[in-house]
Structures are given as C-alpha cells and as structure tokens.
Design an enzyme around this catalytic site. Structure first.
Site, short mmCIF file in Angstrom:
data_model
loop_
_atom_site.label_atom_id
_atom_site.label_comp_id
_atom_site.label_asym_id
_atom_site.label_seq_id
_atom_site.Cartn_x
_atom_site.Cartn_y
_atom_site.Cartn_z
N ARG A 152 0.85 -1.19 0.00
CA ARG A 152 0.00 0.00 0.00
C ARG A 152 0.89 1.24 0.00
O ARG A 152 1.80 1.35 0.82
CB ARG A 152 -0.90 0.03 1.23
CG ARG A 152 -1.86 -1.14 1.38
CD ARG A 152 -2.45 -1.14 2.79
NE ARG A 152 -1.41 -1.33 3.80
CZ ARG A 152 -1.55 -1.04 5.10
NH1 ARG A 152 -2.71 -0.52 5.52
NH2 ARG A 152 -0.56 -1.26 5.94
N CYS A 258 -2.96 1.29 -9.00
CA CYS A 258 -3.21 -0.14 -9.16
C CYS A 258 -4.65 -0.50 -9.52
O CYS A 258 -4.88 -1.17 -10.53
CB CYS A 258 -2.82 -0.88 -7.87
SG CYS A 258 -1.06 -0.81 -7.49
N LYS A 261 -6.14 0.23 -13.30
CA LYS A 261 -5.51 -0.53 -14.39
C LYS A 261 -5.66 -2.04 -14.19
O LYS A 261 -5.83 -2.79 -15.16
CB LYS A 261 -4.04 -0.15 -14.53
CG LYS A 261 -3.09 -0.68 -13.50
CD LYS A 261 -1.66 -0.27 -13.78
CE LYS A 261 -0.68 -0.86 -12.77
NZ LYS A 261 -0.59 -2.32 -12.88
#
Length: 437
Positions: A152, A258, A261
């Site tokens: 993250r 992230c 896509k």
C-alpha cells in the site's frame, strides 16, 4: 540465512521498496534504472518518493554497502542470482496491461544472465506473463518466477517487512524455494503455487478491494436516500469477521496506480478467455457512476445563472489519490476535477504534498500554496483527499474567503459541527450534517 546477490530493475514505488528492504534483510542488492538523474540522486540517498521509512531504508542500505544504484541493467545482472523486474505496466489499448517495459528489459538482459539465475516478475502482470518472459529470454537454464507485491502506498516499507502473505508462483520447486528464502526472517504465511495462480492472485485481490469500495459508495447513496448514516452501517457490517472493516470507507471513488488498471486488465483477460464476469464490470461501472453523481451534486448547487459551471470558481483540497502520498496516478480527485473542468469550472487546488502540478495538467487547474488561497472567491470548497490536517484548518477563516458557504466533504474527514459553527454548509458522502452530530 545466506546472503543473495539480487538485482532489482526499476526504482519506482515497488522497485525501490523491494531493493531497500531486501538489503535490510542482509542481501546484496543492485538497483538499476535507465533514468540517469534518478540514479545519481539515489546514490546520494535522495528519495523523491513520498513514502514513510523509505528514505531511511535507502540511506541505511547505502551506508552498509549492501545497496547500490546503477544505470546499466545488463552489467548488473551478470553476477546476479535473482533478478526482480519491477517495471511499469500501465493500462494499454482496450484496458489490457502494457508489457512493453517488461518485454524490453527481458530482451536487454537475455544474454547477460548467468546460468541458474532466477528472474522474478514483481510487477503486476496478466496471467501468462511469466511464460511470455521465459519465451522472450529463450534460456532453458534460467527460471521465471511470479512474486507479486501487495504494497500500500504510504505503508510500503511496513507492508514489505510485515506482509499478510508471501505469494510465489513457479513451475520449478527449487526456484520457488530460492525466492521464498529471500524473505527469511519475515514471519508471514507462504503461498506456493504455479505462475498462473500467483499472477491471478494479485489481480483477484485488487478486484476484490475495488468491489468493496464500489459497494460502499453505492451503499452511501442508498443511505442518503433513506436517511441512514453510512458510518453506522459500515461499522455494523464491518464487525462481521467474514466481511471485515477494511475498504469500507465511502469517498470520491477508487483510483491510484493499481486498482483502475488492474480491474480493467482483469476484465480484458476475462474477455479474451471467454469468461463472463458481470460483477467485475459492475464494479468498474459503479465507480464511474458514483463520481459522475458527485459532480452532479456540486453542479446542482453551484451552477451560475445560465445553469452551467462556466466561469464558476471552485476550491479543491487534496489532489493525491490518498493521504500520505504525492501520487497523482488515476487519482479520483483528478477524475472529478476533470469533469468539473469540462463543465467550465475554474479550479484552484491545494495539496500538502504537492508544490506544483505536472505540466500536462496545467490546463486543468491551478495549484496554490495554502488552503486559504484555494478557496479565495470560490463558490464552494471540495475536499477530495483525506489529509488529517484538513480537519484542523481554521474553517472560520476559510468561510470568510469563500464566495458561498458550501463545503463538499467527499472523504467525510471534517467535523460537521465545527463547520456549522463557522456558518458553513457541510455535505458529506452517505450522511447529512444532522446524522453526523
């Protein structure tokens, strides 16, 4: 644990974190990047990525001699035991992942890899990419392994060193063991599978998180219609261990480097495989519709005499896709800003992590240095990133700068009672000012 000679190609969020953290675990790591300016800055321990703990990890690695930075990956891999590919895989035509960078590097290092080396796909890539890279390398003495990252932004170093799980996919058990052993000293479950299983695990994880966010934002709309408080509802369902409380916060839609896509790439994989996955498509469509609805809310109260936002000034607080990072990639804040701009609004924005905007976005909005400057003369203030310092702003002072007393808090980060005392009208997501008291 024996020290390994590791090369990491690419020094973005994933590559730099991987290199610095593997060095902290005792490995000898060389990070290669084609950007000469970036390499020189990293050699001087200058980290341009806003990521807690990463500058310190780079500095420690350089100081110990276990971490170095070079430009030429070909020379670097000649003595490598393990080579990590940490390269960008942006959304390409039709939503498919663009593997041009991965393929170019595979071609570049093919003849320089030593016998017995293991090449690791760390980038998020479609199912079948490990086999594709192996075919491009054309080396029967080199094994390609999938080892997806689950980092993250804002917590990347912590997540690398304290992961929920370590997933390794390989056809060769020995290669899988060699990659898994790099993480010796980290207490986390190992999931050993084949390359297809590892590649799909990464996509499936991000899709599930996106699905939870789309669910929550749709639920927030229902709460607004029914007079319920989204905070109470998600607190109630989040206590169920089968659901969990993570990714149940309403907001301006999901985005970042992230989720957009990866969900589109997985949808493309489904289409190419002849598999219908309506839940995945609905997850994406729900996000788009949610963001459109938020823009409509602003337009409904802020439109000029002609019924449009043409020439209407709006102040935006937050541009990064989430607090704790300066990353603008597919930021939901920019998606909403772009839709407001298309309707004619004049946008001024402040973000504590950004002193200037990328040149390609200069026609979209103007970045200013303070929250007061962002809202000066604005018809409304729109909070788009959950920076905690926004909660503690002098809202009475901001109220004096606004042209109208409207605050759209699309992160539910502010205290409605405090804004009410400042004579400001507050609107959140999934709750009203009355519910929030």
């Amino acid at each position: 644990m024996s020290s390994r000679r590791v090369v990491v190609i690419g020094t973005g969020y994933v590559g730099l974190t991987t290199g610095a953290c593997l060095a902290s675990l005792g490995h000898r790591v060389v990070c290669a990047d084609a950007d000469a300016h970036k390499v020189e800055r990293l050699r001087g321990a200058e980290v341009d990525i806003l990521e807690p703990g990463l500058p310190e990890a780079v500095r420690d690695g350089l100081g110990s001699g276990r971490l170095e930075f070079v430009r030429d990956p070909r020379a670097a891999v000649e003595s490598a035991e393990v080579v990590f590919l940490c390269l960008p895989t942006p959304m390409g035509v039709g939503g498919a992942a663009d593997l041009a960078a991965v393929e170019a590097v595979a071609d570049e290092i093919r003849d320089r890899l030593p016998r017995g080396a293991v090449v690791v796909n760390k980038s998020t890539v479609p199912v079948g990419t490990a086999e594709r890279v192996a075919a491009l390398l054309g080396r029967l003495d080199v094994t390609v392994v999938s080892n997806p990252e689950f980092l993250r932004e804002g917590h990347a170093v912590h997540d690398f060193l304290h992961p929920d799980r370590i997933v390794v996919g390989a056809a060769d058990p020995d290669a899988a063991r060699r990659v898994a052993d790099l993480y010796t000293g980290i207490d986390a479950p190992r999931v050993l599978t084949d390359t297809a299983g590892a590649e799909l695990t990464k996509y499936a994880a991000n899709f599930f998180l996106a699905m939870k966010l789309s669910f929550t934002n749709n639920l927030a709309t229902l709460c607004e219609r029914l007079g319920a408080n989204i905070d109470d509802v998600v607190a109630g369902i989040g206590q169920d261990p089968r659901i969990g409380g993570a990714f149940l916060a309403p907001g301006p839609g999901w985005g970042g480097s992230c989720l957009p896509k990866d969900t589109h790439a997985l949808l493309r994989v489904c289409e190419e495989s002849g598999v219908e996955f309506p839940l995945l498509r609905a997850t994406i469509e729900t996000n788009v519709e949610h963001q459109r609805r938020l823009v409509e809310r602003i337009a409904a109260r802020c439109a000029g005499p002609d019924g449009t936002l043409r020439g209407v000034r709006l102040g935006l607080l937050g541009l990064a896709f989430k607090a704790g990072t300066s990353d603008l990639r597919d930021s939901p804040a920019l998606v909403i800003a772009r839709q407001l701009c298309e309707r004619g609004a004049e946008l001024y924005a402040y973000d504590p992590a950004l002193s200037e905007l990328r040149p390609d976005l200069s026609d979209l909005l103007t970045v200013v240095g303070t929250p007061l400057a962002a809202v000066e003369g604005a018809r409304a203030c729109v909070v788009l990133t959950e920076w905690p310092e926004f909660r503690d702003l002098d809202w009475a002072a901001l109220a004096g700068r606004l042209d109208a007393p409207l605050v759209y808090d699309f992160r539910n980060v502010l205290d409605p009672e405090r804004l009410d005392r400042a004579a400001l009208s507050w609107e959140g997501v999934g709750r009203s000012p009355a519910m929030a008291r």
